[in-house]
Design an enzyme around this catalytic site. Sequence first.
Site, short mmCIF file in Angstrom:
data_model
loop_
_atom_site.label_atom_id
_atom_site.label_comp_id
_atom_site.label_asym_id
_atom_site.label_seq_id
_atom_site.Cartn_x
_atom_site.Cartn_y
_atom_site.Cartn_z
N GLY A 1 0.82 -1.22 0.00
CA GLY A 1 0.00 0.00 0.00
C GLY A 1 0.84 1.25 0.00
N GLU A 2 0.12 2.36 -0.06
CA GLU A 2 0.75 3.68 0.02
C GLU A 2 0.25 4.29 1.31
OE1 GLU A 2 2.49 4.76 -2.58
OE2 GLU A 2 1.82 3.55 -4.27
N GLY A 3 1.15 4.59 2.23
CA GLY A 3 0.72 5.23 3.46
C GLY A 3 0.79 6.74 3.32
N THR A 4 0.53 7.42 4.40
CA THR A 4 0.59 8.88 4.40
C THR A 4 2.01 9.34 4.06
OG1 THR A 4 -1.06 8.86 6.14
CG2 THR A 4 0.10 10.92 5.83
N TYR A 5 3.00 8.55 4.46
CA TYR A 5 4.38 9.01 4.35
C TYR A 5 5.21 8.29 3.30
CZ TYR A 5 2.94 11.07 8.69
OH TYR A 5 2.25 11.78 9.63
N LYS B 1 7.70 0.31 6.39
CA LYS B 1 7.27 1.60 5.85
C LYS B 1 8.48 2.39 5.43
CE LYS B 1 3.00 1.82 8.24
NZ LYS B 1 1.86 2.59 8.57
N ASP C 1 -3.82 11.92 13.77
CA ASP C 1 -4.29 11.57 12.43
C ASP C 1 -5.01 10.22 12.45
OD1 ASP C 1 -4.63 12.00 9.69
OD2 ASP C 1 -2.77 10.99 9.17
#
Length: 302
Positions: A11-15, A33, A128
């Site tokens: 996946g693509e996280g916030t960071y 991550k 968040d």
Amino acid sequence: MDEYTKIEKIGEGTYGVVYKGRHKATGQVVAMKKIRLENEEEGVPSTAIREISLLKELQHPNIVCLLDVLMQDSRLYLIFEFLSMDLKKYLDSIPSGQYIDTMLVKSYLYQILQGIVFCHSRRVLHRDLKPQNLLIDSKGVIKLADFGLARAFGIPVRVYTHEVVTLWYRAPEVLLGSVRYSTPVDVWSIGTIFAEIATKKPLFHGDSEIDQLFRIFRALGTPNNEVWPEVESLQDYKNSFPKWKGGSLSANVKNIDKDGLDLLAKMLIYDPAKRISARKALLHPYFDDLDKSSLPDNQIRN
């Protein structure tokens, strides 16, 4: 990084990008991550590394464990325990017309609050919280992910993939530009998530900061200094805001009983000073019939 093998991108996280990986020596499956920093050339800020190192000490059954912090080619990798499902994916997978069992809703909320009490007692905010960073396992355990990253790295306006970071769970004091916010911001987020776990629908789904505020105001009434002292002096408060009266939460939130609605209302109080704390929320009558002995951590530790 030599100790870990990347298995696949998950996946693509916030960071940045998140990979599923494996620790070569032990075989433990982990989430890796890769943190993408705004100023790549400058490398990882020492403040971020300090903040992140503190997070390794946040060990609690309702918090995703940070196992390792690694540097490679001036990239920062955070290695977490692996859970395959997040709350958003789980809610999306429930067939239309069906809902999460009321006892599981209660159990999830209780566990989320346990995790947040643990962090707040250590002066760590999340800032968040959203269903995407609440991870679940097959045994009914829910864990909070990405704790403290907002403080270490800031919250970007856009995610790495240019998706806009969601505002749906953001507390009104943050939306109105308060700079002195504290632990109540997480309680507000948990309140909105509670409603979503029960109904499968976001409680306030704005597509801009002003739309987000107005959706909250329509549901709860436009705040003023009477209900929330000093709100009118917050940076982004405008006297020209429409003056909505607000209705009852029960109209917007089905599937939550009277005690649950009472707790939700206390979590969504405008004035952060009057909003219920996570620790007090755990003592609310809504949880009286929950079997706490089966939960992963029913002792609130200081």
